[in-house]
Scaffold this motif. Sequence first.
Motif, PDB file in Angstrom:
ATOM      1  N   MET A  54       0.834  -1.197   0.000  1.00  0.00           N
ATOM      2  CA  MET A  54       0.000   0.000   0.000  1.00  0.00           C
ATOM      3  C   MET A  54       0.870   1.248   0.000  1.00  0.00           C
ATOM      4  O   MET A  54       1.895   1.299   0.680  1.00  0.00           O
ATOM      5  CB  MET A  54      -0.907   0.031   1.229  1.00  0.00           C
ATOM      6  N   ARG A  55       0.444   2.233  -0.745  1.00  0.00           N
ATOM      7  CA  ARG A  55       1.179   3.497  -0.805  1.00  0.00           C
ATOM      8  C   ARG A  55       0.918   4.292   0.468  1.00  0.00           C
ATOM      9  O   ARG A  55      -0.149   4.211   1.064  1.00  0.00           O
ATOM     10  CB  ARG A  55       0.727   4.297  -2.015  1.00  0.00           C
ATOM     11  N   ASP A  56       1.888   5.072   0.840  1.00  0.00           N
ATOM     12  CA  ASP A  56       1.756   5.970   1.978  1.00  0.00           C
ATOM     13  C   ASP A  56       0.930   7.169   1.514  1.00  0.00           C
ATOM     14  O   ASP A  56       1.374   7.955   0.684  1.00  0.00           O
ATOM     15  CB  ASP A  56       3.147   6.424   2.446  1.00  0.00           C
ATOM     16  N   LEU A  57      -0.288   7.282   2.027  1.00  0.00           N
ATOM     17  CA  LEU A  57      -1.194   8.342   1.600  1.00  0.00           C
ATOM     18  C   LEU A  57      -0.724   9.725   2.048  1.00  0.00           C
ATOM     19  O   LEU A  57      -1.211  10.734   1.551  1.00  0.00           O
ATOM     20  CB  LEU A  57      -2.608   8.072   2.119  1.00  0.00           C
ATOM     21  N   ARG A  58       0.254   9.760   2.945  1.00  0.00           N
ATOM     22  CA  ARG A  58       0.811  11.030   3.417  1.00  0.00           C
ATOM     23  C   ARG A  58       1.904  11.535   2.493  1.00  0.00           C
ATOM     24  O   ARG A  58       2.307  12.692   2.575  1.00  0.00           O
ATOM     25  CB  ARG A  58       1.401  10.849   4.818  1.00  0.00           C
ATOM     26  N   SER A  59       2.378  10.682   1.603  1.00  0.00           N
ATOM     27  CA  SER A  59       3.545  10.997   0.780  1.00  0.00           C
ATOM     28  C   SER A  59       3.271  12.119  -0.215  1.00  0.00           C
ATOM     29  O   SER A  59       2.137  12.361  -0.629  1.00  0.00           O
ATOM     30  CB  SER A  59       4.006   9.752   0.018  1.00  0.00           C
ATOM     31  N   VAL A  60       4.344  12.768  -0.613  1.00  0.00           N
ATOM     32  CA  VAL A  60       4.262  13.841  -1.613  1.00  0.00           C
ATOM     33  C   VAL A  60       3.677  13.288  -2.911  1.00  0.00           C
ATOM     34  O   VAL A  60       2.865  13.956  -3.562  1.00  0.00           O
ATOM     35  CB  VAL A  60       5.654  14.470  -1.846  1.00  0.00           C
ATOM     36  N   ASP A  61       4.082  12.075  -3.296  1.00  0.00           N
ATOM     37  CA  ASP A  61       3.594  11.484  -4.545  1.00  0.00           C
ATOM     38  C   ASP A  61       2.072  11.352  -4.563  1.00  0.00           C
ATOM     39  O   ASP A  61       1.449  11.591  -5.592  1.00  0.00           O
ATOM     40  CB  ASP A  61       4.223  10.110  -4.786  1.00  0.00           C
ATOM     41  N   VAL A  62       1.498  10.964  -3.450  1.00  0.00           N
ATOM     42  CA  VAL A  62       0.038  10.845  -3.377  1.00  0.00           C
ATOM     43  C   VAL A  62      -0.591  12.227  -3.247  1.00  0.00           C
ATOM     44  O   VAL A  62      -1.534  12.566  -3.958  1.00  0.00           O
ATOM     45  CB  VAL A  62      -0.398   9.939  -2.200  1.00  0.00           C
ATOM     46  N   GLN A  63      -0.063  13.043  -2.366  1.00  0.00           N
ATOM     47  CA  GLN A  63      -0.672  14.346  -2.085  1.00  0.00           C
ATOM     48  C   GLN A  63      -0.617  15.310  -3.272  1.00  0.00           C
ATOM     49  O   GLN A  63      -1.449  16.197  -3.374  1.00  0.00           O
ATOM     50  CB  GLN A  63      -0.024  14.972  -0.849  1.00  0.00           C
ATOM     51  N   LYS A  64       0.334  15.116  -4.185  1.00  0.00           N
ATOM     52  CA  LYS A  64       0.418  16.023  -5.334  1.00  0.00           C
ATOM     53  C   LYS A  64      -0.621  15.686  -6.409  1.00  0.00           C
ATOM     54  O   LYS A  64      -0.863  16.481  -7.304  1.00  0.00           O
ATOM     55  CB  LYS A  64       1.827  16.031  -5.931  1.00  0.00           C
ATOM     56  N   GLN A  65      -1.247  14.518  -6.301  1.00  0.00           N
ATOM     57  CA  GLN A  65      -2.285  14.151  -7.259  1.00  0.00           C
ATOM     58  C   GLN A  65      -3.517  15.032  -7.015  1.00  0.00           C
ATOM     59  O   GLN A  65      -3.823  15.379  -5.875  1.00  0.00           O
ATOM     60  CB  GLN A  65      -2.655  12.684  -7.119  1.00  0.00           C
ATOM     61  N   ASN A  66      -4.233  15.347  -8.087  1.00  0.00           N
ATOM     62  CA  ASN A  66      -5.419  16.177  -7.883  1.00  0.00           C
ATOM     63  C   ASN A  66      -6.559  15.340  -7.299  1.00  0.00           C
ATOM     64  O   ASN A  66      -6.504  14.109  -7.286  1.00  0.00           O
ATOM     65  CB  ASN A  66      -5.820  16.918  -9.167  1.00  0.00           C
ATOM     66  N   ASP A  67      -7.563  16.032  -6.804  1.00  0.00           N
ATOM     67  CA  ASP A  67      -8.668  15.365  -6.122  1.00  0.00           C
ATOM     68  C   ASP A  67      -9.388  14.353  -7.013  1.00  0.00           C
ATOM     69  O   ASP A  67      -9.822  13.307  -6.538  1.00  0.00           O
ATOM     70  CB  ASP A  67      -9.680  16.394  -5.606  1.00  0.00           C
ATOM     71  N   GLN A  68      -9.500  14.660  -8.293  1.00  0.00           N
ATOM     72  CA  GLN A  68     -10.188  13.751  -9.205  1.00  0.00           C
ATOM     73  C   GLN A  68      -9.429  12.431  -9.352  1.00  0.00           C
ATOM     74  O   GLN A  68     -10.037  11.366  -9.418  1.00  0.00           O
ATOM     75  CB  GLN A  68     -10.384  14.409 -10.581  1.00  0.00           C
ATOM     76  N   VAL A  69      -8.109  12.497  -9.394  1.00  0.00           N
ATOM     77  CA  VAL A  69      -7.297  11.276  -9.517  1.00  0.00           C
ATOM     78  C   VAL A  69      -7.429  10.443  -8.246  1.00  0.00           C
ATOM     79  O   VAL A  69      -7.639   9.224  -8.308  1.00  0.00           O
ATOM     80  CB  VAL A  69      -5.821  11.613  -9.813  1.00  0.00           C
ATOM     81  N   ILE A  70      -7.327  11.089  -7.104  1.00  0.00           N
ATOM     82  CA  ILE A  70      -7.460  10.351  -5.840  1.00  0.00           C
ATOM     83  C   ILE A  70      -8.866   9.762  -5.738  1.00  0.00           C
ATOM     84  O   ILE A  70      -9.035   8.606  -5.357  1.00  0.00           O
ATOM     85  CB  ILE A  70      -7.135  11.252  -4.632  1.00  0.00           C
ATOM     86  N   GLY A  71      -9.870  10.545  -6.112  1.00  0.00           N
ATOM     87  CA  GLY A  71     -11.251  10.051  -6.091  1.00  0.00           C
ATOM     88  C   GLY A  71     -11.440   8.849  -6.996  1.00  0.00           C
ATOM     89  O   GLY A  71     -12.099   7.868  -6.622  1.00  0.00           O
ATOM     90  N   ALA A  72     -10.847   8.897  -8.175  1.00  0.00           N
ATOM     91  CA  ALA A  72     -10.954   7.763  -9.101  1.00  0.00           C
ATOM     92  C   ALA A  72     -10.274   6.528  -8.525  1.00  0.00           C
ATOM     93  O   ALA A  72     -10.775   5.414  -8.656  1.00  0.00           O
ATOM     94  CB  ALA A  72     -10.330   8.136 -10.452  1.00  0.00           C
ATOM     95  N   ARG A  73      -9.143   6.724  -7.861  1.00  0.00           N
ATOM     96  CA  ARG A  73      -8.452   5.586  -7.238  1.00  0.00           C
ATOM     97  C   ARG A  73      -9.299   4.967  -6.129  1.00  0.00           C
ATOM     98  O   ARG A  73      -9.322   3.759  -5.961  1.00  0.00           O
ATOM     99  CB  ARG A  73      -7.090   6.003  -6.706  1.00  0.00           C
TER     100      ARG A  73
END
Length: 113
Positions: A58-77
């Motif tokens: 599992m990816r670290d949801l606190r990471s810069v890589d995750v946090q830099k994604q826009n809301d739509q990408v995170i929502g789709a995931r």
Amino acid sequence: MKTSRILVLTLASALLSLTPSAARAGVDEGAKMFKGRCAMCHGADGSGRTATGSKRRMRDLRSVDVQKQNDQVIGARIRNSASGTTVAAHRNRDLTPEQVSDLVAFIRTLASK
């Protein structure tokens, strides 16, 4: 494809129309859902450092890589259960656009932890 666009526009409109108190309520609701649906793999802090999270990488949801994604990408995931597991996909299929938005809002708070 058309449904995806409508969903993205709906989520964007919902996020833009939130008042600070409504946004806080969304974060609180997202936290409750995260605890019940996500923390078993992602960990309460979003780090992914659980037995299941480690096994499934599992990816670290606190990471810069995750946090830099826009809301739509995170929502789709969230909706598509990026982990690819049948259980997670089944568990997230019933989320409303508002619930996905609430989870995204909560995930955004993990960056500061």
